[in-house]
Design an enzyme around this catalytic site. Structure first.
Site, PDB file in Angstrom:
ATOM      1  CG  HIS A 102      -1.963  -0.743   1.035  1.00 48.38           C
ATOM      2  ND1 HIS A 102      -2.721  -1.415   0.618  1.00 48.38           N
ATOM      3  CD2 HIS A 102      -1.835  -2.648   2.245  1.00 48.38           C
ATOM      4  CE1 HIS A 102      -3.443  -2.971   0.389  1.00 48.38           C
ATOM      5  NE2 HIS A 102      -2.938  -2.901   1.502  1.00 48.38           N
ATOM      6  CE1 TYR A 114      16.811  23.591  24.881  1.00 49.65           C
ATOM      7  CE2 TYR A 114      17.740  21.890  25.117  1.00 49.65           C
ATOM      8  CZ  TYR A 114      16.489  23.152  25.647  1.00 49.65           C
ATOM      9  OH  TYR A 114      15.426  22.830  26.919  1.00 49.65           O
ATOM     10  CG  HIS A 157      18.677  27.152   7.656  1.00 52.05           C
ATOM     11  ND1 HIS A 157      18.168  26.250   8.285  1.00 52.05           N
ATOM     12  CD2 HIS A 157      17.654  25.651   6.579  1.00 52.05           C
ATOM     13  CE1 HIS A 157      18.064  24.870   8.881  1.00 52.05           C
ATOM     14  NE2 HIS A 157      17.275  25.009   7.568  1.00 52.05           N
ATOM     15  CG  ASN A 177       6.997  15.392  16.646  1.00 53.40           C
ATOM     16  OD1 ASN A 177       8.104  14.028  17.389  1.00 53.40           O
ATOM     17  ND2 ASN A 177       6.003  14.517  15.224  1.00 53.40           N
ATOM     18  CB  SER A 190      18.364  26.540  13.191  1.00 52.80           C
ATOM     19  OG  SER A 190      17.564  26.165  12.030  1.00 52.80           O
ATOM     20  CG  ASN A 207      18.254  17.556   8.258  1.00 52.36           C
ATOM     21  OD1 ASN A 207      18.272  16.242   8.786  1.00 52.36           O
ATOM     22  ND2 ASN A 207      18.199  17.744   8.006  1.00 52.36           N
TER      23      ASN A 207
END
Length: 563
Positions: free
Chosen positions: A146, A443, A470, A425, A466, A431
């Site tokens: 499927h 962090y 980017h 989440n 981040s 990634n």
């Protein structure tokens, strides 16, 4: 029964005790004197006993209540200090969970002595990422018919793109034309790209050399170890800033490389910087721990073969060894590289059939709000296709191909991000390779430096790092500064991270997440494409610093014959 049988049974059965004779109730009710006083004394006694028992129970409850109130304040104080540590450890352990049983963890937990040694240099919670032998999620899902049908649907859509291009070219030009001029342009000056990459890769041996000599200085080979630490640390920062930071960007700008060639160099630049930092960050605490308790003659420095393997391995977290597979499936490697090539042609047809005709016509008009809104909604479909193609080509095919060639067994490069009901989440599962680096080296180190006092500041710092990286990649690769992605990341990304948090469950939140993601892709494709054409149609005659920062698509007066 016969008399003989009765005598035998009486002799075998023991005699029953006589029951006491109770006074007749009628006699006690009719009499006077002691017969009437005895029940009254019993009732008084029972009432008094019941009253004492109730008072005793009430006093017990009051004592328990007072003790609970005393303990409540202590528990609440301890709860505030421990719940954050528990959640951090829970998130860290969840990165290694798998729905199916996996093999034993390769890296064993540290002993108490080793934990005490590294306690001064590592964050106090957790022991870092642990690698285990596991497959990629899509490889497991594609074994289900499927799910594999969805993959076949995307292949059918690619075939339709090819046929559409052939039919349109045949109707317009009268012949079948299947050229790839856009790909040829995007990957132009490829020899310059190869030479630049070789120089960048050879230069990454500098951090290993600096770390080796620094470790020898801590072993007593040199005088003044603290001075050597400052010297080697300054040289390492100088290399990260100039050697990997500015020189590749200088080559990209000077040679005016096309977009795809720029992406190759800049993405490799960021990857090598992150790998060099991981190597130093993981090994410096071990040497510093050795200087406090010299259990061996010399500090253990990783072999150069381990470092070279790490430079090619599909991970940004350094370990001396990783779980390995016994054999290489070259057929699997060839299939993954062919899928990467197919995704590349897929993206080519998406831009040729869906993007270029739309943005070329829009770029010939004046900038207004109506045109921009229509362009954003028309860009949602190509934006979503580019998102899926980038995920499948790089995070699944490219990383799995290199992992197979290197026998790298931990293939969890992503998780089921498509099932996310919150952006928190989604950021953790989209990634995993980059998320692990940000989590352990940005962090957690921020919390370690601040002694866990600024958790919101640590999260803000991660988002800022981040977003800046980017936006740096897009600005250098496109050749103009248009901070669309930075604003989306810092404003809407952080807002959705707190609004659509992990407590949001249910299908409706997954729908909201997908809707926001689709709309964001439309905004990115639309605004960056408009700015790209504006840079081509309206070049600056006398560029200034302010004009370079100002988006050209806002005030570009396009002419109809510009094409």
């Amino acid at each position: 029964m016969k008399p003989e049988e009765e005598s035998v049974l009486r002799s075998r059965c023991p005699a029953l005790p006589k029951m006491p004779v109770l006074p007749d109730l009628n006699d006690t009710m009719d009499g006077e004197g002691p017969q009437t006083e005895q029940p009254q004394n019993g009732e008084n006694y029972l009432k008094k006993y019941e009253k004492m028992e109730v008072e005793h129970v009430i006093s017990k409850k009051l004592q328990l209540k007072r003790r609970a109130e005393v303990l409540k304040s202590d528990l609440m104080r301890q709860f505030d200090s421990h719940v954050n540590d528990f959640m951090d450890s829970l998130i860290e352990e969840s990165t290694g969970l798998e729905p199916a049983p996996v093999s034993a963890v390769f890296s064993p937990p540290l002993s108490d002595k080793e934990r005490n040694k590294l306690g001064n240099f590592r964050p106090p919670h957790g022991q870092g990422k642990q690698f285990v032998n596991r497959r990629s999620l899509l490889d497991e899902l594609f074994e289900v018919n499927h799910i594999r049908t969805i993959y076949h649907m995307f292949i059918a859509l690619l075939i339709l793109f090819i046929l559409s291009t052939l039919v349109v070219d045949f109707l317009d030009k009268g012949r079948l034309v299947l050229d790839f001029d856009l790909l040829v342009y995007a990957f132009g000056q490829f020899p310059v790209v190869v030479c630049t990459w070789i120089c960048m890769f050879l230069s990454v041996l500098v951090p290993y050399t600096l770390f080796y000599f620094w470790s020898q200085s801590q072993a007593g080979s040199y005088s003044y170890p603290r001075l050597c630490t400052g010297l080697f640390g300054s040289m390492y920062l100088l290399y990260q800033t100039l050697g990997l930071g500015l020189l590749p960007t200088y080559v990209v700008v000077i040679y005016n490389l096309p977009p795809a060639s720029r992406f190759i160099i800049i993405l490799e630049q960021v990857r090598l910087i992150m790998k060099a930092h991981s190597f130093v960050r993981e090994n410096v605490p071990k040497v510093l721990a050795w200087t406090k308790d010299k259990g061996s003659p010399n500090p253990q420095v990783p072999r150069i073969s381990h470092y070279l393997y790490f430079l090619f391995a599909p991970t940004l977290i350094y370990r001396d060894e990783y779980p390995r597979n016994p054999v290489i499936r070259w057929g699997y490697v060839a299939t993954k590289f062919l899928q990467v090539l197919g995704c590349l042609f897929y993206a080519y047809y998406v831009f040729v059939r869906l993007c270029i005709p739309q943005f070329r016509s829009i770029s010939l008009q004046f900038f207004d709000l109506r045109a921009m809104v229509l362009c954003i909604f028309n860009s949602i479909l190509p934006g979503v296709l580019v998102l899926f193609l980038g995920f499948f080509a790089f995070l699944h095919c490219w990383l799995n191909a290199f992992a197979e060639m290197l026998c790298f067994a931990d293939r969890m490069f992503y998780k089921d991000w498509w099932n996310s009901t919150s952006f928190a989440n989604y950021y953790r599962t989209w990634n995993v390779v980059v998320h692990d680096w940000l989590y352990y080296y940005v962090y957690r180190d921020f919390l370690w430096i601040s002694q866990k006092r600024f958790r919101a500041g640590a999260m803000l710092f991660v988002f800022t790092v981040s977003a800046v990286v980017h936006e740096y990649i897009l600005a250098v690769c496109f050749g103009f500064f248009y901070p669309v992605l930075f604003c989306l990341f810092m404003c809407f990304g952080m807002m959705f991270n707190f609004i659509l948090h992990d407590q949001r469950k249910g299908p409706i939140w997954n729908i909201i997440m997908w809707t926001s993601l689709f709309l964001g892709q439309g905004v990115i494709i639309s605004l960056y494409s408009q700015e790209w054409y504006a840079q081509s149609y309206c070049p600056l005659k006398e560029p200034s610093f302010f004009e370079l920062l100002k988006p050209r698509s806002w005030n570009c007066e396009r002419v109809t014959n510009a094409d």
